[in-house]
Write an enzyme that holds these catalytic residues in place. Sequence first.
Site, mmCIF file in Angstrom:
data_model
loop_
_atom_site.group_PDB
_atom_site.id
_atom_site.type_symbol
_atom_site.label_atom_id
_atom_site.label_comp_id
_atom_site.label_asym_id
_atom_site.label_seq_id
_atom_site.Cartn_x
_atom_site.Cartn_y
_atom_site.Cartn_z
ATOM 1 C CD GLN A 91 -5.245 -4.735 7.018
ATOM 2 O OE1 GLN A 91 -4.455 -4.567 7.958
ATOM 3 N NE2 GLN A 91 -4.851 -4.707 5.757
ATOM 4 N NE ARG B 84 -1.449 -7.522 10.738
ATOM 5 C CZ ARG B 84 -1.290 -6.795 9.650
ATOM 6 N NH1 ARG B 84 -0.257 -6.008 9.524
ATOM 7 N NH2 ARG B 84 -2.154 -6.860 8.650
ATOM 8 C CG ASP C 213 -2.010 5.583 4.277
ATOM 9 O OD1 ASP C 213 -2.427 4.543 3.728
ATOM 10 O OD2 ASP C 213 -1.077 5.584 5.104
ATOM 11 C CD GLU C 214 -3.817 2.316 7.072
ATOM 12 O OE1 GLU C 214 -4.845 1.653 6.815
ATOM 13 O OE2 GLU C 214 -2.726 1.801 7.361
ATOM 14 C CE LYS D 80 -1.786 1.015 3.953
ATOM 15 N NZ LYS D 80 -0.937 2.187 4.322
ATOM 16 C CB THR D 81 3.692 2.361 2.144
ATOM 17 O OG1 THR D 81 2.954 2.224 3.359
ATOM 18 C CG2 THR D 81 4.601 3.578 2.236
#
Length: 678
Positions: free
Chosen positions: A270, A616, A239-240, A48-49
């Site tokens: 998420q 994770r 973002d997010e 994503k980043t």
Amino acid sequence: MSRSYTLQAPAASGTGIDFAAELNSQQLAAVTSPPGASLVIAGAGSGKTRTLTYRVAWLLEQGIPPRSILLLTFTNKAAREMIERVQNLLPGRADGLWSGTFHSIGNRILRQNAKEAGFREGFSIMDREDAEDMIAAVVAKEGLVDTSRKFPKAAVLADIFSYSINTASPVSKILAEKYRYFIPLAAEIEKVQIAYESRKREANSLDFDDLLSKTLELFTSCPEVAERYQRQFQHILVDEYQDTNRLQSELIDRFALHHGNVMVVGDDAQSIYSWRGANFENILHFPKVRPDARVFKIEKNYRSVPQVLDLANAAILPNEKQFPKNLEPVRGQHPVKPALVALATNSQQAAFIAQRVMELLDEGIPLEQMAVLYRAHYHSMEVQLEFTKRGIPFSITSGLRFFEQAHIKDVAAFLKFAINPRDEMSFKRMVRMLAGIGNKTAESLWAKSQALLDGSTDFARLAELKVPAKAAKEWQQLVHTLADLVPAGAPLSPSAMIECVLFAIYEDYMKTKFSNFEARREDLQTLCTYAAQFETATDFLSQLALLGGLETADAFAGSADAEKITLSTLHQAKGLEWRVVFLIWLADGMFPSSRSLDDPGGLEEERRLFYVGITRCMDELYLTYPEMRLGAGYGETFQTPSRFLREIPEELLEVWEVNPSPYGKSNAESRKVDEEPF
């Protein structure tokens, strides 16, 4: 008559960035998408980043001026990381780009337009402590604290006001949904909120939430100011996005009103922060609100092995409200499947984790590459105890060590003083909980109490002491409670003492003192369970001191740079990764939490939290639960495996049958675990 004239972007200077070579096909499609509205569903571990970073670089390459790009993030760290990456790709080309958290951007705009926003230049931004102090001053001025009722403390009021602002909901609705025990005080709490807003204006001060709400108010009251920023920001990147609340979503809409070029990036699977005001519907409704929006899915996962991703895909599948996606592995197969491990009791669960950690360490996996994740902080208590006994160093990202938390120490103070009436610090800690009693009054009461008791446990004598009028009723209750803890001079069992303190005093105190009352009550119920294994309060308190005090600290002294396994709540673990993950307490009522079981929306968020926990993990995953929960307040409570486990196809898991040691030792003492599946 006016004429429309469009400035064309200058030709790209050619920096040598080969976007097609640097990105996979899914990332490339999002990065090079044409102007307009775009929703990028970026699955866990999908880059994503990287996608956002290259989108900024792409826009700069197309000739978009840096000052015309607005990049909104949830942490300053994320903003810095993205800009640093852009600067590495295009040295010097990103200077002037607007990037930062929603709050930092709001602050910047308000500073530039303080007068229009109704503030004087140089306004102050209050931190949380300053805000609570101001709220407390308002409550005192309004005369809302008296002896006949429990009025919420400033910290709780601050949480109520914050949630109200960020969700655009009236205080009365917030109380009905989250603080039902304060419903009778709704009118007074609303009065405090109004007075607090007025006082901030007088002080030329803003709290943290004002940085968003006052920016939105500025855009509403001064359209010319809003238009200036709307024309400036040709491209907005967020973002997010799944974590945005209603206020943040409205700000994004205002920023994008002129050009309409807004790209939001996130993962609906998420979205796990509804408890702090995040609105899950924002990301789901984005294509509905903007019918022309393009939707991109980035599903290639670079983090986890295929077995973990198969499990993650299956785990999230039952959620009805979601964008369907399927995480695709880039990495190769791992030798073992995720393990499903049922343990007899909560203590054996902790013993299994500790033993397996030691075995993995022997196999060459560093402690820092392992984590134990859980739904609620109190779930970690037995693990902390077991790690401490075995000398396994650990760090806790979910807060203080269990026995160092304020509410644990508060309740322990009652027990300490009950069995040792000469314990000055415990006495003062208790009495400072009472209304109107500070350090000076506590010191005076301490001296007088010692003269009356002279080392005895005849606590009824304390009833004759004079205390401030505000504390009179609570003082009498405290005296009765202390007497109940040692009837006829014989202390109750430690678990019974804790239950008595909770029922008589501390539950009511927590409601007014802490906004997360229910979570802290669960901590104390867990403490009660732990205390049941001790016959005397003296033994119990000695163990608490050893686990929470110097002995534990000494065990890890000088090891600040040493390897440590991570213990973390799932909320704190989001965005992190480890080679080995233990996901524990997977029993209905524990995970998913009991409060979510009757709420379809709440249950889906719990399932998303489960999904976050699974994703994770890079290599090796252990899913554990105790079949029986032991201890005071519960008896021997049989537990049902989490419904999330029952939703997973059996072939995706390897079942481990944990057998007791053949030498008759407890699991806590055994170093051998049979790993044969059923």
